[in-house]
Structure formats: C-alpha cells, structure tokens
Write an enzyme that holds these catalytic residues in place. Structure first.
Site, PDB file in Angstrom:
ATOM      1  N   TYR A   1     -15.970  14.796 -16.423  1.00 40.33           N
ATOM      2  CA  TYR A   1     -16.472  13.426 -16.286  1.00 40.33           C
ATOM      3  C   TYR A   1     -17.465  13.390 -15.110  1.00 40.33           C
ATOM      4  O   TYR A   1     -17.246  14.047 -14.090  1.00 40.33           O
ATOM      5  CB  TYR A   1     -15.288  12.484 -16.050  1.00 40.33           C
ATOM      6  CG  TYR A   1     -15.726  11.110 -15.634  1.00 40.33           C
ATOM      7  CD1 TYR A   1     -16.556  10.352 -16.452  1.00 40.33           C
ATOM      8  CD2 TYR A   1     -15.339  10.566 -14.418  1.00 40.33           C
ATOM      9  CE1 TYR A   1     -16.982   9.096 -16.063  1.00 40.33           C
ATOM     10  CE2 TYR A   1     -15.748   9.312 -14.030  1.00 40.33           C
ATOM     11  CZ  TYR A   1     -16.577   8.587 -14.858  1.00 40.33           C
ATOM     12  OH  TYR A   1     -17.002   7.342 -14.465  1.00 40.33           O
TER      13      TYR A   1
ATOM     14  N   ASP B   1      -6.811  17.057 -15.844  1.00 44.62           N
ATOM     15  CA  ASP B   1      -7.094  15.661 -16.188  1.00 44.62           C
ATOM     16  C   ASP B   1      -6.755  15.506 -17.672  1.00 44.62           C
ATOM     17  O   ASP B   1      -7.433  16.064 -18.542  1.00 44.62           O
ATOM     18  CB  ASP B   1      -8.569  15.362 -15.901  1.00 44.62           C
ATOM     19  CG  ASP B   1      -8.949  13.915 -16.215  1.00 44.62           C
ATOM     20  OD1 ASP B   1      -8.288  13.297 -17.075  1.00 44.62           O
ATOM     21  OD2 ASP B   1      -9.921  13.418 -15.618  1.00 44.62           O
TER      22      ASP B   1
ATOM     23  N   ARG C   1       0.837  -1.212   0.000  1.00 46.88           N
ATOM     24  CA  ARG C   1       0.000   0.000   0.000  1.00 46.88           C
ATOM     25  C   ARG C   1       0.872   1.262   0.000  1.00 46.88           C
ATOM     26  O   ARG C   1       0.437   2.324  -0.440  1.00 46.88           O
ATOM     27  CB  ARG C   1      -0.989  -0.002   1.173  1.00 46.88           C
ATOM     28  CG  ARG C   1      -1.900   1.212   1.191  1.00 46.88           C
ATOM     29  CD  ARG C   1      -3.216   0.965   1.916  1.00 46.88           C
ATOM     30  NE  ARG C   1      -3.028   0.352   3.203  1.00 46.88           N
ATOM     31  CZ  ARG C   1      -2.540   0.966   4.295  1.00 46.88           C
ATOM     32  NH1 ARG C   1      -2.187   2.231   4.229  1.00 46.88           N
ATOM     33  NH2 ARG C   1      -2.410   0.313   5.423  1.00 46.88           N
TER      34      ARG C   1
ATOM     35  N   LYS D   1      -7.996   4.114 -19.345  1.00 48.95           N
ATOM     36  CA  LYS D   1      -8.340   4.468 -20.719  1.00 48.95           C
ATOM     37  C   LYS D   1      -7.164   4.197 -21.661  1.00 48.95           C
ATOM     38  O   LYS D   1      -6.758   3.068 -21.804  1.00 48.95           O
ATOM     39  CB  LYS D   1      -8.821   5.920 -20.741  1.00 48.95           C
ATOM     40  CG  LYS D   1      -9.894   6.221 -19.665  1.00 48.95           C
ATOM     41  CD  LYS D   1     -11.159   5.459 -19.952  1.00 48.95           C
ATOM     42  CE  LYS D   1     -12.283   5.508 -18.926  1.00 48.95           C
ATOM     43  NZ  LYS D   1     -12.187   6.116 -17.659  1.00 48.95           N
TER      44      LYS D   1
END
Ligand code: PLP
Length: 394
Positions: A110, A182, A57, A207
């Site tokens: 988005y 973004d 993590r 993407k």
C-alpha cells in the site's frame, strides 16, 4: 471460544456475554478518563496488578472488547487497536526496529506503507531492502545481520502478489527476524497469518473489518502477550494513535457480519474475474482465484478463499483506463476497499502515487492498472455497469 466457528466468534468472541442492564449490545464507553477509589487503587492499576482503566489513550472497555475479539479471530493472545491502519503499521515497525537495523519489504505495498519504509524510517537510521518476496532466493540474498523485520501484504496491494508465508517464516526464524503480515486484503475470514507462523498481523480495520465505509481504524495482533503489552503501552499509548471508543463500537458491529460479507464479496469477485477474463478489451486480470494466476497454488494452500480485490489492465493504456473508471454509474471512483459498495481506482494516480511512475514495472504494476474492490451488490448490476462503460469507451 476458539472451538466455535468463525461467525460465532465474530459475534460473541472476547466477551463474557454480560452487558450492563442486560443490554444485548455493549455500551460505548465514551469517556476520556476513569475514576479511582483511592491512591491504593491508582497504584494497583498503574502497576498492572489490576485490569482496571486509567485513561482511554491507554485502555477503555469498548476498545478492549474489540481487541479481544480481533485476537480471537486471528488466533492471537492479544491485540492493540489504533486510530488507523497506518498507525498500527508505523507503531509496529517502530516497536521492532532501531537505529542501524533494516527491514525487508515486498516490492508492492500500500502506498503509505511504502513511503513509511522507504522515506520515513531511513530518517531514523533504519534501512530497507526492496525484494520480490514471491522469489524466495531474493529474500535469501537480501537478509543480512542487521535485518530485523520482514514486512509484506499477502495478497498485496495493488498487484495481488501471493507470498508463501510459511516459507518466509521458516527462513526468518533461522535468523531471529520478526515477520509482520498486513492481512487487510484477506481479512481474518480468509487467512490467519499467525497460524502460519507470522509474529504480528496488522490490519487496516477501515476495510473489511468495518465493511461500511464509516470508520478509519487499525489493529495489530500477536501470540506474544508480552509484546502486545509493550506495543500498547510503550508505543500506541506514547505515540498516541489510539482508536476512539465509538469507532471500536462500530467495528464490533461490522465484525458481526464479516463472515457473510466476505462470502458474498468473494462469490461476486469470482464471477467478475471471469467476466474480465472473457472481456476482449482486458489484457490481464490479477486475481488469486484464477487458476493460472501466479499465486493461485500458494493461495490455495494458505488461504480459505481468494478475497475480492481484482486488478486489471485494459487495452489502450492509461487513457482508456481513465475513461473506463470515469464512465461508471453505479461503481464509485474512490480509494479504500472492503466496503459493501464496489469501489474502483487507478493505483498509480491514487493509492500508489508515492511510487516513482517511471519505474512502476519494477514494482509489478503499470500506470494503467485499474483496481476494483468488489462489493456485495447484485453481481449482475456490477457487471452491467462495467459493460456499459466498456461499450462507451471502445
Ligand atoms: C493493505 C493496506 N494496508 C494498510 C492501509 C492503511 O490503512 P488506513 O487507511 O486505515 O490507515 C491500507 C489503506 O488502503 C491498505 O490498503
């Protein structure tokens, strides 16, 4: 390595070229934890004196390689990998904002990013201002002493707004406001916002970076090494939105072909945009590569290409738009984008359901807008499929 071309960096960047047992490809370090030699080793690692690993993590060699490669492709000094694009975006915004601050967002984002800014952040006392950033005077009016971040996508989802990144940065720098971009639609192949002055770049790695529709991931990149360290250990690690090593490995594999995929995506998109423009049933086409598109000149200035997302409005409104997407055989009706397959969707009903439907025009799109993520199939087959559905519907 920064002197090498994009494709070389996408294949070799961020690596010393040495893999265990002379393997061509890096191994997947599929481990949750790492073993220490002794307590002294623990101390050196946990105080960041050494680069060794503690727990996945926090860090992992496969993640680190992906982060280093992304940092190279975006001309950053460091990157943080996340379990999704939204994990990257939410952690980045939480890391830069606190109670009483506000964030300026572009009017189209988005859907989940819009919900994050307009519904979730306000619960923590963080305000937002919705602005059309293609009109810089609106930005000027919106900035106040509590504005700490300007957040936008360029090109934006789903209306392909092109925002002048240099101009926004210029205004933000006067007030010490951070600019977060973004860059999912452009990918680092077509645009590098850090070079244009942005403070942080975020991607939905799901993407184009992945490109094969088999990973959900995200990444944030910056030129500020201290900030990246804080984002990683104070936010990603504590909120816990870590990427899995296997996903990082798949993304490294996807990156190798990012350049050639983007070229093919774009060359198909240019042909398809022309087809849509000439289609008498299409009322409007939104694509930055069209010369009379509103953002064309700025796109030419700040991008190396126009990407491969096209939105369009058909004659007959929502009812016909639905019939068009339902009548397709090759093109898939699906959210997401950037895959080898051509994907189509109706934003108001799918990715942007969170927007108030009665006010969509205020946000720059309508209920009947169709968004297409142009894949890398043979373009004649993509056009053939659209053509057969148009013929059936009208
Ligand atoms: C522009 C943009 N940013 C962020 C996201 C969110 O990414 P993820 O689905 O990986 O969380 C998406 C998802 O579609 C997107 O289109």
């Amino acid at each position: 390595m920064n002197d090498y071309g994009f494709n070389t960096r996408a294949i070799h960047g961020g690596s010393d070229g040495k893999n265990p047992d002379n393997a061509l490809n890096p191994p997947i370090f599929q481990t949750s934890t790492f073993v220490f030699d002794d307590i002294d080793h623990v101390e050196r690692t946990m105080s960041f004196e050494s680069d060794d690993y503690v727990y996945t993590r926090g860090n992992n060699p496969t993640l680190r390689l992906f982060e280093n490669r992304m940092a190279q492709l975006e001309y950053g000094k460091g990157a943080v990998a996340f379990s999704s694009g939204m994990a990257a975006i939410s952690s980045t915004l939480f890391s830069l904002l606190k109670l009483g601050d506000n964030v300026i967002i572009h009017r189209t984002l988005y859907g989940s990013s819009y919900t994050l800014a307009t519904q979730l952040l306000p619960r923590y006392g963080i305000g937002y201002k919705l602005v059309d950033l293609t009109h810089l005077e609106e930005l000027e009016e919106a900035i106040d002493q509590n504005t700490k971040v300007i957040y936008f996508e360029s090109p934006s989802n789903p209306d392909l707004s092109i925002i002048d990144i240099r101009e926004v940065v210029k205004r933000a720098k006067e007030e010490d406001i951070k600019v977060v971009v973004d860059n999912t639609f452009a990918s680092p192949y077509f645009q590098n916002p850090l070079i244009l002055g942005a403070d942080v770049v975020v991607h939905s790695a799901t993407k184009y970076i992945c490109g094969h529709g088999d990973v959900v991931g995200g990444v944030a990149i910056s030129m500020d090494e201290d900030y990246i360290h804080r984002l990683k250990f104070d936010y990603m690690c504590e909120f816990g939105g870590v990427m899995s090593p296997f996903d990082a490995w798949l993304l490294l594999r996807g990156l190798k072909t990012l350049g050639i995929r983007m070229k093919q995506h774009e060359s198909n998109a240019m042909v398809l945009a022309k087809y849509l423009q000439e289609n008498p049933r299409v009322r409007q086409v939104y694509y930055p590569g069209i010369e009379d598109f509103k953002g064309y000149d700025i796109a030419r200035k700040q991008m190396n290409g126009f990407g491969a997302i096209i939105s369009f409005e058909v004659e007959g409104g929502l009812e016909k738009a639905v019939k068009i997407v339902e009548g397709l055989q090759l093109i898939k009706l699906a959210v997401s984008l950037g895959d080898c397959e051509t994907l189509i969707e109706v934003p108001a009903a799918m990715t942007h359901r969170g927007y108030p439907v009665e006010q969509l025009e205020r946000f720059g799109f309508t209920e009947s807008m169709v968004r297409i993520s142009v894949g890398i199939e043979d373009v004649n087959d993509i056009i053939g499929d659209l053509d057969q559905t148009f013929r059936q519907v009208y």
